[in-house]
Write an enzyme that holds these catalytic residues in place. Structure first.
Site, mmCIF file in Angstrom:
data_model
loop_
_atom_site.group_PDB
_atom_site.id
_atom_site.type_symbol
_atom_site.label_atom_id
_atom_site.label_comp_id
_atom_site.label_asym_id
_atom_site.label_seq_id
_atom_site.Cartn_x
_atom_site.Cartn_y
_atom_site.Cartn_z
ATOM 1 N N TYR A 118 0.856 -1.188 0.000
ATOM 2 C CA TYR A 118 0.000 0.000 0.000
ATOM 3 C C TYR A 118 0.890 1.235 0.000
ATOM 4 C CZ TYR A 118 -4.055 -2.961 1.010
ATOM 5 O OH TYR A 118 -5.052 -3.908 0.934
ATOM 6 N N GLU A 119 0.410 2.316 -0.603
ATOM 7 C CA GLU A 119 1.273 3.477 -0.804
ATOM 8 C C GLU A 119 1.685 4.147 0.500
ATOM 9 O OE1 GLU A 119 -1.167 5.652 -3.466
ATOM 10 O OE2 GLU A 119 -2.314 6.651 -1.911
ATOM 11 N N SER A 120 1.060 3.767 1.612
ATOM 12 C CA SER A 120 1.467 4.295 2.913
ATOM 13 C C SER A 120 2.844 3.770 3.329
ATOM 14 C CB SER A 120 0.435 3.916 3.975
ATOM 15 O OG SER A 120 0.259 2.512 3.996
ATOM 16 N N GLY A 121 3.407 2.849 2.561
ATOM 17 C CA GLY A 121 4.743 2.366 2.880
ATOM 18 C C GLY A 121 4.780 0.940 3.389
ATOM 19 N N HIS A 170 1.389 11.901 -5.981
ATOM 20 C CA HIS A 170 2.074 11.522 -4.738
ATOM 21 C C HIS A 170 3.584 11.446 -4.945
ATOM 22 C CE1 HIS A 170 -1.335 10.981 -2.307
ATOM 23 N NE2 HIS A 170 -1.447 9.669 -2.282
#
Lengths: 256, 284, 284, 256
Positions: free
Chosen positions: A49-52, B104
């Site tokens: 997920y792009e949150s890391g 982003h």
């Protein structure tokens, strides 16, 4: 077992994924499909997920891309700049899984505005990670429900690039990745025509008619030479999906 | 040098009208208490920078404090659109908001470049993406070795960055754990750094390679337990998902919004946050 | 996908004559055992990449395996110069070595760019430094926003990167802790990644934001306890400082060097490393 | 108490540092001075080694810039790319503390080669972090023993830039940092002349004569208008330094 079009969509999308995949997961429909794949036939799939969060395995579906459970169950959690530099731009993602507000027949996606960019009718959230997910992932899978509002001949804004105007448009922009290769909806499976790159129906979900297809898409629907019928959800697939949704609803309370 | 002061003084000292301010936190550790304090002090004409302007920026924009928004994804996570932001962009209510929109990847690289003291960030991005045509700060450079055109965006250098973190030690070193987002970069890119923390401890008990901001890069630390609510602080309390869902209804109506802000922000204090997270605590 | 195989097979499969190879480790976790295996297999004509070519590259260069060296600081840490490297550069013994020399900042940025899939790294560097005049791969780009000239170097993309790490789990995920150096970047920049580890465990017991390489970016993992000796593995054993000092004497003389290599490398095996670190162990 | 020129050098160098400093520490003489400062009058000084260790406080002097104790006692340890990007290039280092093999009167340093670069007489280790330490640190302190071989009118290679040919040469190259502001040797303290930027003696260590100075430097030694005498090491300074050296010798065994 009876099933809803939504369930069929999630299950059909999940079937596209393999244990070897490294999947950059968009929230919503992609997230459900990716986690269903992990809980059924692709237990070793790597979900990012792009949150890391890398290699995450949540027990319930996250409400956001940055829920605490994604971190708790991840192999490791990196910073957001590292995520976009080393992992996405570094070319390590095999599948970017996206949803869309507007989609055109070449897999170009709009999640930015309805109407004019400078004076929008509806201001949508914007691209987030999508512009680079679309260009850097090995392939892009798209999943969304069919509707005349969503499946439009021409999108209002090119948030992320699919096949552009088709043919070799991606290659001409210097992209070496495949772009959208699968579109999984509540009614059908689509793939780009090998030449034109225009989405073509390759399978209809059980019971879906061509009339239903025409009524739910604002572009001319074209069909592959052989159109298959998507195998109906198995009892096991349905059971796992429903249990996942039930756990999610219980965990997120009023929000789910 | 990190100074421990209360949140009201920290905001008054470091956040001024007209500044470019970043309140960062990627779903996790969003500095809501600090945002509310900015609202209470009515600090306006701000350029608000944030990858994911969600509820906190919806509130600040709805209160008319933003002149400009620099962002890459504006949504209420897990719920949908931001209704106060939409009202500002679509109808200029309560004031018009200028928009500088990126992806982003671009924002993350731009913060990174700011932290690294560079004038711009260079990355591979925006291929075929229309933002490159509507955002004037997206340019390109040519690789001197391969001839490839790469995207370039200016480094982000906020006048002030505000973040929420789990804890500080008594010297003012700050630990961030879990989903660390872009906070380290946003802090190191800023001229002034304000941090709210859940608690102050004798020993951070951090692993060797933890994400830590040394006290000498921080200007002010304020202890605000629960200060991320309705976001969460990993190891302290969970995300208040119903609050995010409820926001959609509150923000749908201008009057309901004003009334809610009156009750929960304008007539509230940082100390109220502790009670809000009490039922969500995962450790006492 | 990480494959657990013994070191001999790992090197034979992934390191070939003529390749560009990086053995990384910044003082800590230097992959000596893997370097010795390359020497035993006599894999030559290598382009050796390493920020700090120290004893391990002195040995490989002294054995005539290097055609070219890409580096930023060549010294025996805490002791002095590298005598085999000097002999190669000053007297072409046993063979001439081409040199591509950078600063640490440039090498670190170049690995980072390699990990990030970029063709080049852009940074502020080499101001007034003469390396920019003797190293042809140092160029510049102009910031499209400020007009500032910034340094640019090509991304490093080794054919193979070899590192030593504390441990892997059974799936092949690898944990690096302590001074992590540039190993993550060097690994992610490479076409093939080989890792030697101290041990394989059921659970990495890593904190949330640990430096971990997932199994799917690694090609081969070999278990070699003590494989960093005379460097160290934080949490396992200390640095063998006397061995570094002794190297200076050994490397001072061509015959003494050959005799030492014969005894300790050519007629030794990876299994010998465990005994070398036995007296240095900090945990059993 | 008697003391050696080496001890005087380390102690004089240590005195230059303050608790507020963020010091990027080179190995060898700089490392001893920085840690002595920390153990005496500057307990809160932040010491950074290029291995990524930030805020380190070793009990013994490290043998290399990456000794385990640097990490064990650090506030945090970051990757080497981060060290050079966020911390050095980011402008957060107040003092870069360097040694040298060759030094010219304008503070330019050579640690690369003696002789011609392409065919060197002696191949030295090279620059490592020094080129960017010299340009990005707020100020640069240099410490080394005086010798005619080391203190040369013209260095063989510009590993790192001091004041170039003097005057505003740094500014003309776009540098906004101060460059070398202190040179601490075993015999004297030097500072750049405010105009020419040529190193000028501002203090002689106790007992050092101008003749000794001329004999140990291969350039013309110039003196400030007022040349002070460096205060001799205090018993406390000597005691702390000797204890540090003794602990170091004991810890590193035969190597120390």
């Amino acid at each position: 077992m009876t099933f809803s079009p939504d369930e069929m969509m999630t299950i059909a999308a999940a079937r596209m994924l393999r244990s070897e995949d490294v999947c950059f997961v968009g929230i919503g429909a992609p997230s459900a499909a990716c986690n269903l794949a992990r809980l059924t036939h692709a237990p070793d799939i790597t979900l990012i997920y792009e949150s890391g969060t890398i290699g995450t395995a949540p027990d319930v579906l996250p409400l956001s891309i940055g829920d605490g459970e994604l971190c708790d169950t991840a192999l490791t959690t990196v910073s957001v700049p590292e995520m976009f530099r080393y992992w996405l731009q570094g070319g390590r993602v095999t599948i970017g899984f996206l949803g869309a507000a507007q989609l055109d027949p070449f897999g170009n996606i709009n999640t930015t505005v309805v109407g004019d960019y400078a004076a929008p009718k509806v201001r949508l959230p914007g691209g987030g990670g999508a512009p680079e997910i679309a260009s850097h992932s090995g392939e892009v899978y798209i999943t969304m429900k069919q509707s005349k509002r969503g499946f439009v001949p021409k999108i209002d804004f090119f948030t992320s690039f699919g096949h552009g105007t088709g043919g070799d448009h991606r290659a001409r922009l210097g992209m070496t990745t495949k772009g959208p290769t699968k579109l999984i909806t509540d009614l059908a499976l689509w793939e780009p025509d090998p030449e034109t790159k225009r989405f073509t129906v390759t399978a209809l979900h059980p019971g879906v008619t061509r009339e239903q297809m025409a009524d739910s898409v604002a572009w001319d629907v074209t069909y592959a030479a052989d159109v298959a019928e998507t195998p109906a959800p198995t009892p096991d697939e349905l059971e796992v999906l429903r249990a996942l949704k039930a756990r999610t609803a219980a965990a997120h309370g009023a929000a789910a | 040098m990190a100074e421990f002061i209360d949140l009201r003084d920290a905001i008054a000292r470091h956040v001024r009208p007209g500044m470019a301010v970043a309140l960062e936190g990627f779903t996790h550790l969003i500095p809501h208490a600090a945002g509310h304090e900015i609202i209470r002090q009515g600090i306006g004409e701000l350029t608000l920078i944030r990858m994911t302007p969600d509820v906190i920026y919806d509130q600040m924009i709805g209160m008319g404090l933003a002149r400009k928004l620099v962002f890459s994804y504006a949504g209420n996570p897990g719920v949908g659109l931001l209704r106060r932001l939409r009202d500002a962009v679509e109808h200029n209510w309560p004031v018009a908001v200028e928009i500088e929109e990126h992806s982003h990847a671009a924002m993350a690289n731009a913060y990174e470049a700011g932290a690294a003291g560079l004038p711009c960030a260079v990355f591979r991005g925006y291929l075929g993406a229309e933002l490159a045509e509507v955002t004037p700060t997206i340019k390109s450079v040519t690789c001197p070795f391969t001839g490839e055109d790469l995207a370039a965006v200016p480094a982000l250098r906020p006048d002030a960055t505000v973040i929420h973190a789990q804890r500080a030690d008594r010297a003012g070193n700050v630990l961030i754990e879990g989903i660390v987002g872009v906070q380290k970069e946003a802090a190191l890119a800023a001229r002034a750094v304000l941090v709210t923390v859940e608690e102050v401890v004798d020993d951070l008990e951090a692993p060797a390679n933890a994400c830590i901001l040394p006290h000498w890069v921080i200007d002010a630390i304020s202890v605000v337990p629960g200060g991320a609510h309705p976001s969460y602080a990993h190891g302290y309390y969970d995300r208040d998902n119903p609050a995010y869902t409820a926001w959609d209804g509150i923000a749908a109506d201008r009057d309901a919004f004003r009334a809610w802000m009156e009750a929960h922000v304008l007539n509230a204090t940082p100390a109220d946050f502790a009670a809000r997270v009490a039922p969500l605590r995962t450790r006492p």
